[in-house]
Design an enzyme around this catalytic site. Structure first.
Site, short mmCIF file in Angstrom:
data_model
loop_
_atom_site.label_atom_id
_atom_site.label_comp_id
_atom_site.label_asym_id
_atom_site.label_seq_id
_atom_site.Cartn_x
_atom_site.Cartn_y
_atom_site.Cartn_z
N LYS A 71 3.60 -1.42 -9.09
CA LYS A 71 3.59 -2.63 -9.94
C LYS A 71 4.07 -2.32 -11.36
CE LYS A 71 -0.81 -3.38 -8.92
NZ LYS A 71 -1.05 -2.43 -7.82
N PHE A 112 2.66 11.84 -10.12
CA PHE A 112 2.12 13.21 -9.99
C PHE A 112 0.73 13.18 -9.36
CE2 PHE A 112 -0.72 15.72 -13.04
CZ PHE A 112 -0.88 16.83 -12.20
N ASP A 117 -3.03 13.40 -4.70
CA ASP A 117 -4.22 12.71 -4.19
C ASP A 117 -4.05 12.34 -2.72
OD1 ASP A 117 -6.84 11.55 -4.94
OD2 ASP A 117 -5.90 9.67 -4.37
N ASP A 121 -6.57 13.41 0.24
CA ASP A 121 -7.26 12.35 1.00
C ASP A 121 -6.69 12.18 2.41
OD1 ASP A 121 -8.84 11.88 -1.16
OD2 ASP A 121 -7.84 10.04 -1.79
N ARG A 126 1.60 4.74 1.16
CA ARG A 126 1.47 4.50 -0.28
C ARG A 126 2.58 3.55 -0.69
NH1 ARG A 126 -2.20 5.01 -4.15
NH2 ARG A 126 -2.79 7.10 -3.40
N ASP A 188 -14.89 13.85 -7.84
CA ASP A 188 -14.73 13.08 -6.60
C ASP A 188 -14.79 14.01 -5.39
OD1 ASP A 188 -14.26 10.89 -5.00
OD2 ASP A 188 -12.11 10.85 -5.34
N LYS A 214 -11.52 9.85 -13.53
CA LYS A 214 -10.40 9.88 -12.58
C LYS A 214 -9.42 8.73 -12.78
CE LYS A 214 -9.24 10.01 -7.68
NZ LYS A 214 -9.70 9.98 -6.29
N PHE A 253 -11.57 -2.19 -12.67
CA PHE A 253 -10.38 -2.03 -11.84
C PHE A 253 -10.67 -1.16 -10.62
CE2 PHE A 253 -6.58 0.44 -10.72
CZ PHE A 253 -5.62 -0.55 -10.58
N ASP A 257 -10.59 -1.79 -6.60
CA ASP A 257 -9.82 -0.93 -5.71
C ASP A 257 -10.66 -0.50 -4.51
OD1 ASP A 257 -7.04 -0.13 -6.04
OD2 ASP A 257 -7.76 1.92 -5.79
N ASP A 258 -11.91 -0.14 -4.77
CA ASP A 258 -12.81 0.27 -3.69
C ASP A 258 -13.04 -0.88 -2.72
OD1 ASP A 258 -12.97 2.66 -5.03
OD2 ASP A 258 -15.07 2.46 -5.62
#
EC number: 2.5.1.10
Length: 367
Positions: A71, A112, A117, A121, A126, A188, A214, A253, A257-258
């Site tokens: 975005k 980056f 990440d 994960d 993505r 995390d 994070k 935010f 996202d979660d």
């Protein structure tokens, strides 16, 4: 000290100002249209180099796959905030090019983190495409690619800002933000190791710390702070005031996202959520733990952090049963009101519209 010349005109994120769709699209196009120049800056001289030409060609591919496609909110925020805060003598074409370049530095910074990440994960997609490390022939070479994206940030900063009085401020800001974000990533990882599910570590305090370090520093404080330094706003007080608002916004935010990781539409978000499988200390599981019966907690213990689709489904069913959709909607309303109160309290000499525009941009977002 910056005199705050020209800060009375209203600013919001480009998509929120009372502008025609044509103007909004033009501003986005201007930013996106600057990306090929960034790629040239980073690769043009090296691609034909007899020793490192092949590596620079790979860098070009890494840049083109991973930096665009999002975005661009972070990068656009730098440019919009710079336009709002700058005085008449700071709006020349070269200064605006510097703002575009710094905006892209934050998008490279984001790329980056995301490349690395996604490996940690074990994510699949993505921005609506395969994660870079999942591409054929890439794999764990993506680790080094993420390092190249990070070093690209500092090469762009040097090219565009080295002669500017704010150069050292920006260097220190990016270095500090990288450290904070990496601390957040480590929190995390150690709070929720993939190999061991221990829900006793999932406290609200730990969750807030992870989010602050994070996500909030680099996604919200960094773009606005960069613009502030670029126009000469370097007082600690002004930056602390901005930080108080922007870190709260970052928490808001991340909680969104979660929620979207579990309940969002992958066709809109561009990614398939994996927080449950990855044993993440997410807002949903932290809040769920405060609402469950002993039997429901045992069900969570037995199914959270497991890869099997049927176990993931059981966790989602539990979230529904304890009312997590309604809990999120209630949180979103109360948090947005709190943000408005913080903006009223802390925006002092900075225009409120900078912060209100950002808040409105993310309020009730679906992606």
């Amino acid at each position: 000290m910056h005199k705050f010349t020209g800060v009375n005109a209203k600013f919001q994120q480009p998509a929120l100002r009372n502008l025609s769709p044509v103007v909004v699209e033009r501003e986005r196009e201007e930013f996106v249209g600057f990306f090929p120049q960034i790629v040239r800056d980073l690769t043009e001289d090296g691609i034909g180099h007899p020793e490192v030409g092949d590596a620079v060609a790979r860098l070009k591919e890494v840049l083109q796959y991973n930096a665009p496609g999002g975005k661009c909110n972070r990068g656009l925020t730098v440019v919009a905030a710079y336009r709002e805060l700058s005085g008449p003598g700071q709006k020349d074409a070269e200064s605006l090019r510097c703002a575009l370049a710094v905006g892209w530095c934050i998008e490279l910074f984001q790329a980056f983190f995301l490349v690395a990440d996604d490996i940690m994960d074990q994510s699949l997609t993505r921005r609506g495409q395969l994660c870079w490390y999942k591409k054929e022939g890439v794999g764990l070479d993506a680790i080094n690619d993420s390092f190249l994206l990070e070093s690209s940030v500092y090469r762009v900063l040097k090219k565009y800002c080295r002669q500017r009085p704010y150069y050292v401020h920006l260097l220190e800001l990016f270095l500090q933000t990288a450290y904070q974000t990496e601390l957040g990533q480590m929190l995390d990882l150690i709070t929720a190791p993939v190999s061991k599910v221990d829900l006793s570590h999932f406290s609200e305090e730990r969750y807030k710390a992870i989010v602050k370090y994070k996500t909030a520093f680099y996604s919200f404080y960094l773009p606005v702070a960069a613009a502030m330094y670029m126009v000469g706003i370097d007082s600690k007080e002004e930056h602390e005031n901005a930080k108080a608002i922007l870190l709260e916004m970052g928490e808001y935010f991340q909680i969104q996202d979660d929620y979207l990781d579990c309940f969002g539409d992958p066709a809109l978000t561009g990614k398939v959520g994996t927080d449950i499988q990855d044993n993440k200390c997410s807002w949903l599981v932290v809040q769920c733990l405060q609402r469950v019966t002993p039997e429901q907690r045992q069900l969570l213990e037995d199914n959270y952090g497991r890869k099997e689709p049927e176990k993931v489904a059981k966790v989602k069913e539990l979230y529904e049963a304890v009312g997590m959709r309604a809990a999120f909607q209630q949180y979103e309303e109360s948090s947005y009101r709190r943000l408005q109160e913080l903006i009223e309290k802390h925006s002092n000499r900075l225009p409120k519209e900078i912060f209100l525009g950002l808040a409105q941009k993310i309020y009730k977002r679906q992606k």
